[in-house]
Design an enzyme around this catalytic site. Structure first.
Site, PDB file in Angstrom:
ATOM      1  N   GLU A  36     -70.613  36.668  28.211  1.00  0.00           N
ATOM      2  CA  GLU A  36     -71.132  37.092  29.500  1.00  0.00           C
ATOM      3  C   GLU A  36     -72.370  36.239  29.769  1.00  0.00           C
ATOM      4  OE1 GLU A  36     -72.880  41.104  31.615  1.00  0.00           O
ATOM      5  OE2 GLU A  36     -72.063  41.252  29.598  1.00  0.00           O
ATOM      6  N   ARG A 263     -69.320  42.324  13.393  1.00  0.00           N
ATOM      7  CA  ARG A 263     -70.269  41.415  14.008  1.00  0.00           C
ATOM      8  C   ARG A 263     -71.275  40.950  12.963  1.00  0.00           C
ATOM      9  NH1 ARG A 263     -71.699  43.214  18.647  1.00  0.00           N
ATOM     10  NH2 ARG A 263     -73.696  42.225  18.888  1.00  0.00           N
ATOM     11  N   LYS A 273     -78.618  39.950  23.407  1.00  0.00           N
ATOM     12  CA  LYS A 273     -79.234  39.184  24.486  1.00  0.00           C
ATOM     13  C   LYS A 273     -80.239  40.034  25.255  1.00  0.00           C
ATOM     14  CE  LYS A 273     -75.021  37.647  25.565  1.00  0.00           C
ATOM     15  NZ  LYS A 273     -74.032  37.640  26.607  1.00  0.00           N
TER      16      LYS A 273
HETATM   17  P1  ATP Z   1     -75.137  40.711  23.260  1.00  0.00           P
HETATM   18  O1  ATP Z   1     -75.360  42.131  22.912  1.00  0.00           O
HETATM   19  O2  ATP Z   1     -75.975  39.796  22.472  1.00  0.00           O
HETATM   20  O3  ATP Z   1     -75.212  40.453  24.725  1.00  0.00           O
HETATM   21  P2  ATP Z   1     -72.390  40.666  23.633  1.00  0.00           P
HETATM   22  O4  ATP Z   1     -71.267  41.017  22.724  1.00  0.00           O
HETATM   23  O5  ATP Z   1     -72.637  41.571  24.762  1.00  0.00           O
HETATM   24  O6  ATP Z   1     -73.662  40.419  22.783  1.00  0.00           O
HETATM   25  P3  ATP Z   1     -71.017  38.576  24.932  1.00  0.00           P
HETATM   26  O7  ATP Z   1     -71.557  37.481  25.746  1.00  0.00           O
HETATM   27  O8  ATP Z   1     -70.220  39.608  25.604  1.00  0.00           O
HETATM   28  O9  ATP Z   1     -72.247  39.211  24.198  1.00  0.00           O
HETATM   29  O10 ATP Z   1     -70.266  38.008  23.656  1.00  0.00           O
HETATM   30  C1  ATP Z   1     -69.345  36.955  23.654  1.00  0.00           C
HETATM   31  C2  ATP Z   1     -68.554  37.046  22.390  1.00  0.00           C
HETATM   32  O11 ATP Z   1     -69.410  36.916  21.258  1.00  0.00           O
HETATM   33  C3  ATP Z   1     -67.842  38.368  22.266  1.00  0.00           C
HETATM   34  O12 ATP Z   1     -66.518  38.153  21.865  1.00  0.00           O
HETATM   35  C4  ATP Z   1     -68.630  39.087  21.206  1.00  0.00           C
HETATM   36  O13 ATP Z   1     -67.821  39.976  20.494  1.00  0.00           O
HETATM   37  C5  ATP Z   1     -69.157  37.953  20.353  1.00  0.00           C
HETATM   38  N1  ATP Z   1     -70.392  38.362  19.677  1.00  0.00           N
HETATM   39  C6  ATP Z   1     -71.521  38.802  20.252  1.00  0.00           C
HETATM   40  N2  ATP Z   1     -72.440  39.139  19.318  1.00  0.00           N
HETATM   41  C7  ATP Z   1     -71.859  38.899  18.122  1.00  0.00           C
HETATM   42  C8  ATP Z   1     -72.282  39.046  16.755  1.00  0.00           C
HETATM   43  N3  ATP Z   1     -73.498  39.515  16.454  1.00  0.00           N
HETATM   44  N4  ATP Z   1     -71.416  38.691  15.787  1.00  0.00           N
HETATM   45  C9  ATP Z   1     -70.205  38.208  16.084  1.00  0.00           C
HETATM   46  N5  ATP Z   1     -69.731  38.052  17.333  1.00  0.00           N
HETATM   47  C10 ATP Z   1     -70.546  38.394  18.350  1.00  0.00           C
HETATM   48 MG    MG Z   2     -71.494  41.851  26.494  1.00  0.00          MG
END
Ligand code: ATP
Ligand code: MG
Length: 561
Positions: A36, A263, A273
């Site tokens: 995202e 994760r 983020k």
């Molecule tokens: P954040 O909470 O940091 O915004 P998010 O999962 O909302 O993380 P996205 O941009 O939606 O962020 O994530 C893109 C991809 O990265 C998704 O498939 C997510 O599952 C993966 N991802 C995000 N954080 C992790 C993590 N700590 N370990 C492994 N994969 C991750």
């Molecule tokens: Mg997200």
């Protein structure tokens, strides 16, 4: 079908290998990385990037799509989209032509929503947010059906079109899937699939004022792109029934398999983020690429290499259960890589002047020194030597303690690749502070080798005072002083910031060849640590070097004590 050997594969690679061997998905392998664009990527994303792009690289037919999950109009910015692409490429991956945006699917997604309404599987709900909450039920009690649940198809179609045409205000209506308000899984209790948001979108402008929800968008985007394996983190396991429900109900020609993995959680940092954004916006760090941040851009600026991050992701592996990885594992990955590739240089961070009294004042010479102790292919260079040099303050003790083998009054040590020197006199100022040392050198020890077999126990790094490059050096430590900065729900995680995470040394003296360094170049300052030239600050005459990592894991040593 011949049996395939999966003994060395993680559980996801095992599934993929078996699917391919069985000819599933017509032998295709298509993964995707779906960020995202609401912030910069962090080391957790690197795990997902290395998995999705890495898997695709491992098979000839493998493809990995880059897809921006940009359904949330207010949070997304072009800056983030560009930064994300830069970071993925920097990590060494390439999506080729396969760049997608969920917002490109808004038309198809709308059509799918209409289709669900026509099937009697979705309805426009007009409860307020507060009422919705009350109807949702609890963990122990089932939810209650919305009074709008049995609206007729025609009325739903009219209302949904009205939502699309901007006839209602934000929150007035919601399109919900009609599933099961009594489901033990909250995600199945008639989840929202479209909401009204009268906000411009950075790609579709004002074309839309309704936006699809993540759970509806994600599975359909996967299906439209004919993804074979949709890999996501464990928190989406409870969303899988909804993922499958949407695709089953709409009978999409392609139904990707969602597989969840744990994760990445790292000690001494936060990994969302949203939280990293708070640090940036609160001025608690110097931007997303602050070298203390565990963002990809921060790690890059700090001096991490793409290979070290990829190796780290391989080393931590894939599991189905959450765990926390020690920061030392990441630090070891970069130490390991830089130890092989970083040329050695001389740098004195805490200078103490040494005057070599028997060395002629006007004399200068160039001494040859190896660029890497174990890799002769990296060659040698010449460094200047003169009467006045700097050594590190820590390399001198007026009253040496036991096991201190470096310089002390009356003691002889080796200056690396230069000469043996003996300390004859300690010069102090009126306050009793040591200002310089007077030493004598043995001309017969040129190059640093013993002229007569006599041994010295210490070898010091040094820089010629007259030739030294003045520099600023930034030393970084962990951003938080707590293993899990988020463990106490009553304490803001920002309270756990380490106030000593940045130390700026302004009076450092480096060997003059470093004036030729270009931003991002890696070096080992011998006996000191690994450093890289900062890409944003400093000038050629006064460069800024970032300490990437210390030579040894000092935290592990402390922990053992
Ligand atoms: P954040 O909470 O940091 O915004 P998010 O999962 O909302 O993380 P996205 O941009 O939606 O962020 O994530 C893109 C991809 O990265 C998704 O498939 C997510 O599952 C993966 N991802 C995000 N954080 C992790 C993590 N700590 N370990 C492994 N994969 C991750
Ligand atoms: Mg997200």
């Amino acid at each position: 079908m011949s049996e395939i050997d999966t003994s060395n594969l993680d559980f996801i690679r095992t599934i993929v290998a078996k699917d391919l061997a069985a000819g599933k998905n017509d032998g295709r392998l298509v993964t995707r990385f779906p960020p995202e664009p609401n912030g910069y990527l962090h080391i957790g994303h690197a795990k997902s990037i290395c998995l999705n792009f890495g898997l695709a690289q491992e098979y000839d037919q493998g493809v990995c799509h880059m897809r921006f999950d940009d359904t949330n109009p207010e949070k997304e910015e072009v800056e983030y989209t560009e930064a994300i692409m830069t970071d993925v490429k920097w990590l060494g991956f390439d999506w080729g032509d396969n760049l997608f945006y969920a917002s490109d699917y808004f038309d198809q997604l709308y059509d799918h929503a209409v289709q669900l309404i026509k099937m009697g599987k979705a309805y426009v709900c007009s409860l307020s947010a507060e009422e919705m909450r009350a109807y949702r039920g609890t963990m122990k009690e089932p939810g209650k059906n919305s009074p709008f649940r049995d609206r007729g198809v025609e009325e739903n179609l009219t209302l949904f079109e009205g939502m699309k045409n901007g006839e209602f205000s934000d929150g007035e209506h919601l399109l919900r899937a009609k599933i099961d308000m009594a489901s033990p899984n909250f995600n199945m209790r008639d989840p929202a699939i479209y909401r009204i948001r009268k906000v411009s979108h950075h790609r579709t402008g004002d074309t839309w004022c309704i936006y699809p929800m993540y759970d509806f968008t994600h599975c359909l985007s996967d299906a439209m792109e004919k993804i074979t394996h949709s890999l996501c983190t464990l928190e989406f396991a409870d969303h899988r029934p909804l993922y499958d429900w949407v695709l089953d109900t709409l009978q999409t020609p392609c139904h990707p398999q969602q597989i969840e993995f744990a994760r990445l959680n790292l000690n001494f940092t936060v990994m969302s983020k949203r939280k990293l954004m708070q640090l940036v916006n609160g001025g608690l760090v110097n931007g997303w690429d602050d070298p203390r941040m565990l963002t990809i851009s921060g790690l890059r600026r700090r001096g991490y290499t793409p290979a070290s991050i990829r190796n780290f992701c391989t080393e931590i592996g894939l599991a189905k259960r959450e765990s926390r990885i020690d920061m030392g594992v990441l630090e070891n990955a970069i130490r390991h890589d830089l130890n092989d590739i970083a040329p050695r240089r001389q740098g004195v961070l805490n200078p103490l002047k040494v005057v070599i009294t028997n060395y002629p004042e006007e004399m200068e010479e160039e001494l040859e020194i190896a660029n890497h102790p174990k890799n002769p292919d990296m060659g040698t260079r010449m460094i200047p030597f003169s009467q006045e040099i700097y050594i590190d303050r820590d390399d001198f003790m007026e009253e040496p303690v036991k096991k201190f083998f470096r310089l002390a009054p009356g003691r002889e040590v080796r200056l690396r690749a230069a000469y043996f020197i003996t300390c004859n006199e300690v010069i102090k100022d009126a306050q009793g502070e040591i200002v310089e040392l007077h030493c004598s050198y043995d001309p017969a020890s040129r190059g640093g080798s013993s002229p007569d077999g006599r041994k010295v126990k210490g070898t010091l790094h040094w820089v010629s005072a007259r030739h030294a490059l003045d520099a600023e050096v930034r030393l970084y430590d962990r951003l938080f002083n707590k293993e899990n900065p988020e463990d106490d729900p009553d304490v803001d995680f920002k309270e756990n910031l380490n106030s000593d995470s940045l130390k700026i040394l302004t009076n450092c003296k480096l060997e003059p060849s470093l004036v030729e360094a270009t931003p991002g170049d890696h070096f080992q300052f011998e006996r000191v640590g690994f450093f890289c030239l900062d890409s944003k600050e400093g000038t050629p005459a006064n460069p800024v070097f970032n300490r990437t990592v210390t030579l040894r894991d000092t935290w592990a040593k402390l922990a053992r004590k």
